[in-house]
Design a protein around this motif. Structure first.
Motif, short mmCIF file in Angstrom:
data_model
loop_
_atom_site.label_atom_id
_atom_site.label_comp_id
_atom_site.label_asym_id
_atom_site.label_seq_id
_atom_site.Cartn_x
_atom_site.Cartn_y
_atom_site.Cartn_z
N VAL A 45 35.85 41.73 44.54
CA VAL A 45 35.21 42.34 43.52
C VAL A 45 34.13 42.97 44.31
CG1 VAL A 45 33.90 41.97 41.36
CG2 VAL A 45 35.96 40.79 41.83
N GLU A 46 34.10 44.19 44.55
CA GLU A 46 33.01 44.92 44.90
C GLU A 46 32.90 46.20 44.32
OE1 GLU A 46 31.93 47.15 49.39
OE2 GLU A 46 33.34 45.80 49.14
N PHE A 47 31.80 46.52 43.61
CA PHE A 47 31.77 47.68 42.77
C PHE A 47 31.11 48.79 43.76
CE2 PHE A 47 31.08 44.29 39.94
CZ PHE A 47 31.90 44.52 38.96
N LEU A 48 31.93 49.88 44.13
CA LEU A 48 31.65 51.11 44.89
C LEU A 48 30.73 52.01 44.62
CD1 LEU A 48 35.46 51.20 45.96
CD2 LEU A 48 33.63 49.96 47.11
N GLN A 49 30.84 52.25 43.23
CA GLN A 49 29.95 53.30 42.82
C GLN A 49 29.72 52.62 41.09
OE1 GLN A 49 30.78 57.48 43.21
NE2 GLN A 49 32.86 56.72 44.28
N PRO A 50 28.74 53.27 40.49
CA PRO A 50 28.51 52.58 39.00
C PRO A 50 29.17 53.45 38.01
CG PRO A 50 26.49 54.10 39.88
CD PRO A 50 27.34 53.88 41.18
N THR A 90 35.67 53.46 41.10
CA THR A 90 34.47 52.58 41.21
C THR A 90 34.88 51.14 41.81
OG1 THR A 90 34.85 51.82 38.86
CG2 THR A 90 33.68 53.62 39.04
N ASN A 91 36.03 50.66 41.50
CA ASN A 91 36.61 49.49 42.34
C ASN A 91 37.74 49.23 42.07
OD1 ASN A 91 35.69 48.57 39.56
ND2 ASN A 91 36.01 46.27 40.23
N THR A 92 38.38 48.18 42.82
CA THR A 92 39.55 47.55 43.13
C THR A 92 39.43 46.16 43.15
OG1 THR A 92 40.87 49.60 43.87
CG2 THR A 92 41.94 47.64 44.02
N CYS A 93 40.25 45.34 42.47
CA CYS A 93 40.14 43.96 42.73
C CYS A 93 41.44 43.08 42.32
CB CYS A 93 39.01 43.23 42.00
SG CYS A 93 38.72 43.52 40.29
N TYR A 94 41.57 42.10 42.70
CA TYR A 94 42.67 41.28 42.60
C TYR A 94 42.75 40.03 41.89
CZ TYR A 94 43.62 44.86 46.29
OH TYR A 94 43.44 45.95 47.10
N PHE A 95 43.07 40.06 40.81
CA PHE A 95 43.29 38.76 39.79
C PHE A 95 44.66 37.91 40.11
CE2 PHE A 95 40.46 41.54 37.92
CZ PHE A 95 39.67 40.73 36.89
N THR A 96 44.45 36.61 40.68
CA THR A 96 45.21 35.77 40.53
C THR A 96 45.62 34.97 39.22
OG1 THR A 96 44.99 35.42 42.93
CG2 THR A 96 46.33 33.62 41.64
N MET A 97 46.87 35.15 38.77
CA MET A 97 47.10 34.59 37.34
C MET A 97 48.21 33.52 37.40
SD MET A 97 45.13 36.83 35.74
CE MET A 97 45.52 36.94 34.07
N VAL A 98 48.17 32.42 36.41
CA VAL A 98 49.09 31.65 36.59
C VAL A 98 49.87 31.61 35.12
CG1 VAL A 98 49.58 29.04 36.31
CG2 VAL A 98 48.18 29.99 38.06
N ALA A 99 51.13 31.54 35.11
CA ALA A 99 52.00 31.77 33.75
C ALA A 99 51.97 30.10 33.27
CB ALA A 99 53.34 32.19 34.22
N LYS A 100 51.73 30.06 31.77
CA LYS A 100 51.87 29.10 31.04
C LYS A 100 52.87 29.17 30.13
CE LYS A 100 47.95 26.93 32.54
NZ LYS A 100 47.87 25.55 32.83
N SER A 101 53.91 27.99 30.07
CA SER A 101 54.86 27.81 28.90
C SER A 101 54.15 27.74 27.64
CB SER A 101 55.87 26.93 29.20
OG SER A 101 55.32 25.59 29.33
N PRO A 102 55.01 27.68 26.51
CA PRO A 102 54.27 27.54 25.23
C PRO A 102 53.79 26.10 25.00
CG PRO A 102 56.31 28.74 24.94
CD PRO A 102 56.16 28.25 26.48
N ASP A 103 54.15 25.10 25.79
CA ASP A 103 53.86 23.71 25.90
C ASP A 103 52.60 23.49 26.82
OD1 ASP A 103 55.10 23.76 28.43
OD2 ASP A 103 56.44 22.10 27.97
N GLY A 104 51.87 24.66 27.39
CA GLY A 104 50.84 24.57 28.16
C GLY A 104 51.06 24.12 29.49
#
Length: 170
Positions: A45-50, A90-104
């Motif tokens: 997360v780096e904001f290159l320009q406002p 303005t920026n590029t970043c990378y989100f790591t996400m985890v998948a959850k089943s309906p039972d959590g």
């Protein structure tokens, strides 16, 4: 971007942008996984320009990497001044996400089909970021565990803007 999104400096608050990016990451990850997804971490997360109030932003997301139960979603933010016809990254970043089943519980995600050179580059870049993050975490864990304020530490702090006034340890 509306005035209520502005920070005290009159620019769009970084937290507002982060919230929007998180929502885009959720949509990308959930669509690919076919399940609800949650954010685990955010890299680079780096904001290159406002972003100015009045500009229109475009958020572009792509699933760049998948593990067994996790995904990395790249988000690129571009702001455009419609009157001037000028766009800026303005920026590029990378989100790591985890998948959850309906039972959590965590759920497996489908493999990623890499169709272009850019797809392969993004996937391999995600692997490199993962490798570097692991190395960095291991280094910092070891550093914290073995830390002793000594002459080498004092030398590192010599030209820094701090004053060391250690209290005696009990």
């Amino acid at each position: 971007m509306v005035p209520s999104y502005a920070n005290f400096g009159g620019k769009v608050h970084g937290g507002t942008l982060m919230s929007l990016m998180d929502k885009v990451a959720y949509v990308c990850a959930s669509k690919h996984a076919g399940n609800y997804c949650v954010t685990v971490s955010v890299d680079n997360v780096e904001f290159l320009q406002p972003v100015e109030v009045g500009e229109v932003i475009k958020l572009m997301g792509s699933v760049n990497y998948v593990g067994r139960k996790s995904l990395v979603v790249g988000i690129k933010v571009v702001a455009e001044d419609l009157q001037a016809g000028v766009s800026k990254h303005t920026n590029t970043c990378y989100f790591t996400m985890v998948a959850k089943s309906p039972d959590g519980k965590t759920a497996e995600v489908p493999a990623l089909i890499l169709k272009t050179q850019d797809d392969v580059r993004r996937y391999l870049s995600a692997l490199q970021r993962k490798r570097l993050r692991t190395q960095d975490n291991e280094f910092m864990d070891k550093y914290r565990q073995n830390f002793v304020y000594d002459l080498a530490s004092a030398e590192l702090l010599q030209d820094q803007r701090c004053h060391v006034t250690l209290e005696p340890e009990e």
